[in-house]
Motif scaffolding. Sequence first.
Motif, PDB file in Angstrom:
ATOM      1  N   ALA A 285       2.570   8.804  -6.793  1.00  0.00           N
ATOM      2  CA  ALA A 285       3.072  10.165  -6.604  1.00  0.00           C
ATOM      3  C   ALA A 285       4.147  10.532  -7.619  1.00  0.00           C
ATOM      4  O   ALA A 285       4.318  11.710  -7.956  1.00  0.00           O
TER       5      ALA A 285
ATOM      6  N   ARG B 100       2.467   1.596  -3.448  1.00  0.00           N
ATOM      7  CA  ARG B 100       1.534   2.093  -4.473  1.00  0.00           C
ATOM      8  C   ARG B 100       1.373   3.604  -4.384  1.00  0.00           C
ATOM      9  O   ARG B 100       1.292   4.289  -5.413  1.00  0.00           O
ATOM     10  N   ARG B 101       1.320   4.136  -3.171  1.00  0.00           N
ATOM     11  CA  ARG B 101       1.218   5.595  -3.019  1.00  0.00           C
ATOM     12  C   ARG B 101       2.455   6.281  -3.580  1.00  0.00           C
ATOM     13  O   ARG B 101       2.362   7.322  -4.240  1.00  0.00           O
ATOM     14  N   LYS B 102       3.629   5.710  -3.331  1.00  0.00           N
ATOM     15  CA  LYS B 102       4.872   6.304  -3.824  1.00  0.00           C
ATOM     16  C   LYS B 102       4.954   6.228  -5.350  1.00  0.00           C
ATOM     17  O   LYS B 102       5.385   7.175  -6.013  1.00  0.00           O
TER      18      LYS B 102
ATOM     19  N   GLU C 288       0.836  -1.204   0.000  1.00  0.00           N
ATOM     20  CA  GLU C 288       0.000   0.000   0.000  1.00  0.00           C
ATOM     21  C   GLU C 288       0.871   1.255   0.000  1.00  0.00           C
ATOM     22  O   GLU C 288       0.600   2.218  -0.726  1.00  0.00           O
ATOM     23  N   THR C 289       1.909   1.242   0.818  1.00  0.00           N
ATOM     24  CA  THR C 289       2.846   2.373   0.833  1.00  0.00           C
ATOM     25  C   THR C 289       3.541   2.503  -0.517  1.00  0.00           C
ATOM     26  O   THR C 289       3.685   3.609  -1.056  1.00  0.00           O
TER      27      THR C 289
END
Length: 239
Positions: free
Chosen positions: A99, A94-96, A91-92
């Motif tokens: 971004a 995917r956010r990176k 999940e982390t």
Amino acid sequence: MAKPYDNDQTKKEQVREMFDHIAPRYDLLNHTLSMSIDRLWRRHVVRIVRRCRPRHVLDVATGTGDLAIEMARRIPGVRVLGVDLSQRMLETARRKVAARGLDERVLLEEGDAEHLTVAAASVDVATVAFGVRNFENLEAGLRELHRVLKPGGKVVILEFSRPRNRIFRALYEFYSYRVLPRIGGAISHDKRAYEYLPVSVGEFPAPEAFLSLLARAGFRDCRSRSQSFGIAQIYTGVK
């Protein structure tokens, strides 16, 4: 075999639970506790991978995606599949990835390094950064990396090791066993996770022994490159 926690779960189950638990603070702690030298080691890995001119790279134990992202940023046209046991780490990641606008070049999936769903002989390079010591069955994981590579493909593995210099090793182990668990435990609220780190490094095969395991898995031209006085090693092998 070192495990993060003292319970009846398998190592694989414990590793997944550990990374799910520390995922929110993982990047902060990772870069802080290593004084960001891990970024330099990853750049060395990316340079090795880039020289292979890959189109498809598999990044096993991708974690929060640091290596996958760096490869996508620095290697023209490459597509990276990142696989990890921990959904919260992914999940982390995917956010990176989102971004940085890399959604079309970095795909992330939950998966098991010892039972990959990737087709045989389908990737140009397979990478692992700080993940092989967490494999429940190290030899099975290495055989899977060999299976998914195309003939002539390369495996590139970045992993911690024990420095050979006696004085430097003593300083390193004092930091790893005494300082790191206290800081890591206080910030992540999981001291056992950061006690497991130095123990897992201490149990991991020495460079010569790990090169033998790579050869046994089917790789040739197996080599190791010492990083930062032996704190880490970059291992390579060719299918």
